[in-house]
Scaffold this motif. Sequence first.
Motif, mmCIF file in Angstrom:
data_model
loop_
_atom_site.group_PDB
_atom_site.id
_atom_site.type_symbol
_atom_site.label_atom_id
_atom_site.label_comp_id
_atom_site.label_asym_id
_atom_site.label_seq_id
_atom_site.Cartn_x
_atom_site.Cartn_y
_atom_site.Cartn_z
ATOM 1 N N UNK A 1 0.620 -1.739 -0.096
ATOM 2 C CA UNK A 1 0.410 -0.190 0.421
ATOM 3 C C UNK A 1 0.703 1.487 -0.411
ATOM 4 N N UNK A 2 2.377 1.122 0.640
ATOM 5 C CA UNK A 2 2.959 2.515 0.687
ATOM 6 C C UNK A 2 3.257 2.648 -0.554
ATOM 7 N N UNK A 3 3.879 1.486 -1.299
ATOM 8 C CA UNK A 3 4.058 1.478 -2.945
ATOM 9 C C UNK A 3 3.181 2.700 -3.700
ATOM 10 N N UNK A 4 1.861 2.294 -3.624
ATOM 11 C CA UNK A 4 0.883 2.708 -4.370
ATOM 12 C C UNK A 4 0.907 4.082 -4.388
ATOM 13 N N UNK A 5 1.073 4.340 -3.013
ATOM 14 C CA UNK A 5 1.051 6.230 -2.434
ATOM 15 C C UNK A 5 2.024 6.426 -3.701
ATOM 16 N N UNK A 6 3.145 6.239 -3.031
ATOM 17 C CA UNK A 6 4.548 6.447 -3.976
ATOM 18 C C UNK A 6 4.192 6.394 -5.822
ATOM 19 N N UNK A 7 3.739 5.197 -6.141
ATOM 20 C CA UNK A 7 3.319 5.462 -7.257
ATOM 21 C C UNK A 7 2.211 6.063 -8.016
ATOM 22 N N UNK A 8 1.032 6.544 -7.137
ATOM 23 C CA UNK A 8 0.721 7.028 -7.773
ATOM 24 C C UNK A 8 1.037 9.120 -7.980
ATOM 25 N N UNK A 9 1.129 9.221 -6.617
ATOM 26 C CA UNK A 9 2.077 10.905 -6.505
ATOM 27 C C UNK A 9 2.542 11.310 -7.888
ATOM 28 N N UNK A 10 3.871 9.675 -8.601
ATOM 29 C CA UNK A 10 4.297 9.873 -9.913
ATOM 30 C C UNK A 10 2.922 10.317 -10.305
ATOM 31 N N UNK A 11 2.338 9.868 -11.044
ATOM 32 C CA UNK A 11 0.887 10.095 -12.150
ATOM 33 C C UNK A 11 0.341 11.355 -12.201
ATOM 34 N N UNK A 12 0.593 11.501 -10.465
ATOM 35 C CA UNK A 12 -0.345 13.526 -10.041
ATOM 36 C C UNK A 12 0.838 13.950 -10.713
ATOM 37 N N UNK A 13 2.179 13.832 -10.581
ATOM 38 C CA UNK A 13 3.211 14.821 -10.971
ATOM 39 C C UNK A 13 3.745 14.391 -12.545
ATOM 40 N N UNK A 14 3.320 13.549 -13.336
ATOM 41 C CA UNK A 14 3.107 13.569 -14.189
ATOM 42 C C UNK A 14 2.293 14.104 -15.305
ATOM 43 N N UNK A 15 1.070 14.043 -15.367
ATOM 44 C CA UNK A 15 -0.209 14.574 -15.363
ATOM 45 C C UNK A 15 -0.250 16.648 -14.832
ATOM 46 N N UNK A 16 0.135 16.862 -14.074
ATOM 47 C CA UNK A 16 0.527 18.397 -13.983
ATOM 48 C C UNK A 16 1.341 18.625 -14.611
ATOM 49 N N UNK A 17 1.714 18.071 -15.770
ATOM 50 C CA UNK A 17 3.345 18.675 -16.443
ATOM 51 C C UNK A 17 2.364 18.424 -17.560
ATOM 52 N N UNK A 18 2.131 17.437 -17.922
ATOM 53 C CA UNK A 18 0.974 17.247 -18.864
ATOM 54 C C UNK A 18 0.079 18.428 -19.145
ATOM 55 N N UNK A 19 -0.866 19.323 -18.254
ATOM 56 C CA UNK A 19 -1.826 19.703 -18.112
ATOM 57 C C UNK A 19 -1.151 20.960 -18.146
ATOM 58 N N UNK A 20 -0.058 21.515 -17.654
ATOM 59 C CA UNK A 20 0.790 22.898 -18.126
ATOM 60 C C UNK A 20 1.493 23.230 -19.824
ATOM 61 N N UNK A 21 1.360 21.689 -20.650
ATOM 62 C CA UNK A 21 1.810 21.828 -21.066
ATOM 63 C C UNK A 21 0.906 22.123 -22.085
ATOM 64 N N UNK A 22 -0.633 21.467 -21.629
ATOM 65 C CA UNK A 22 -1.705 21.834 -22.206
ATOM 66 C C UNK A 22 -1.827 23.243 -22.647
ATOM 67 N N UNK A 23 -1.636 23.623 -21.214
ATOM 68 C CA UNK A 23 -2.440 25.392 -21.379
ATOM 69 C C UNK A 23 -1.371 26.801 -22.197
ATOM 70 N N UNK A 24 0.164 25.643 -22.021
ATOM 71 C CA UNK A 24 0.722 26.566 -22.874
ATOM 72 C C UNK A 24 0.151 26.098 -24.210
ATOM 73 N N UNK A 25 -0.256 25.182 -24.905
ATOM 74 C CA UNK A 25 -0.424 24.963 -26.629
ATOM 75 C C UNK A 25 -1.834 25.922 -26.644
#
Length: 263
Positions: free
Chosen positions: A1-25
């Motif tokens: 379960x601890x692994x799942x917390x950190x794994x999901x956190x990387x997904x949120x960080x990645x999607x935040x960068x994705x949204x930042x890129x889309x916003x710039x487009x």
Amino acid sequence: MIRALFTAATGMVGQQLNIDTIANNLANVNTTGFKKSRVNFQDLLYETIKPAGTENAGGGERTPEGVQIGHGVRPAAIAKLYTQGNMISTGNALDIVVEGDGFFQVELPDGRRAYSRDGSFKVSATGQLVTADGYPLSPGITVPQDSQGVTFKPDGTVSILDANGAQQAAGQLTLVRFLNPAGLDARLGRNLLLETEASGAPSETQPGVNGAGTIEQGFLENSNVQVVEEILNLIIAQRAYEANSKVIQTSDEMLQLANNVRR
């Protein structure tokens, strides 16, 4: 379960960068010569619990599949997509567009060369063709004060109409191509790009030669951003962000249940 917390956190960080890129487009949807970006993702290292091909306890047979658990995702690159943008007719003689591959080159104040798809040029007080920020086109082209007009031919030949109504040669416009334009450095902004080791050395050529595009006068290249496509990508990124946040919430609830176990 601890692994799942950190794994999901990387997904949120990645999607935040994705949204930042889309916003710039989307912010640059009307920027002349702008090229949209796309985030490329890679999965992170896997923890191997049992390698594939491990020999069974019974002996002789080997397992066809192993047990590996991933640790999430990371952004690998933000790639520029150099597809042609829509051409807009302006009727302005100093607006030119590259129909095809190639970049205009301009000279920066520190002597470096920068490259651009923005063909909205102006005439300076000294008669030079310059960008909106005053950077001169390279090779330099000068328009005499008494000229009555400027003509750009598809092959880059520049001529002016002098005071007597006669056509006079004013220079040759060249284009620059790169083996890997996605490797150009966009840190300057202002529709300018810089050469990097990843982009390769610039190859200067005449328009319409060696794979370079041709020149069209009285047009500008609009951004290649497609609003509907970016909105769709935004929705997908938002849902992925929500899904990862739900994983964190679920993992937290499972940890809470484990902590509340009574003997």
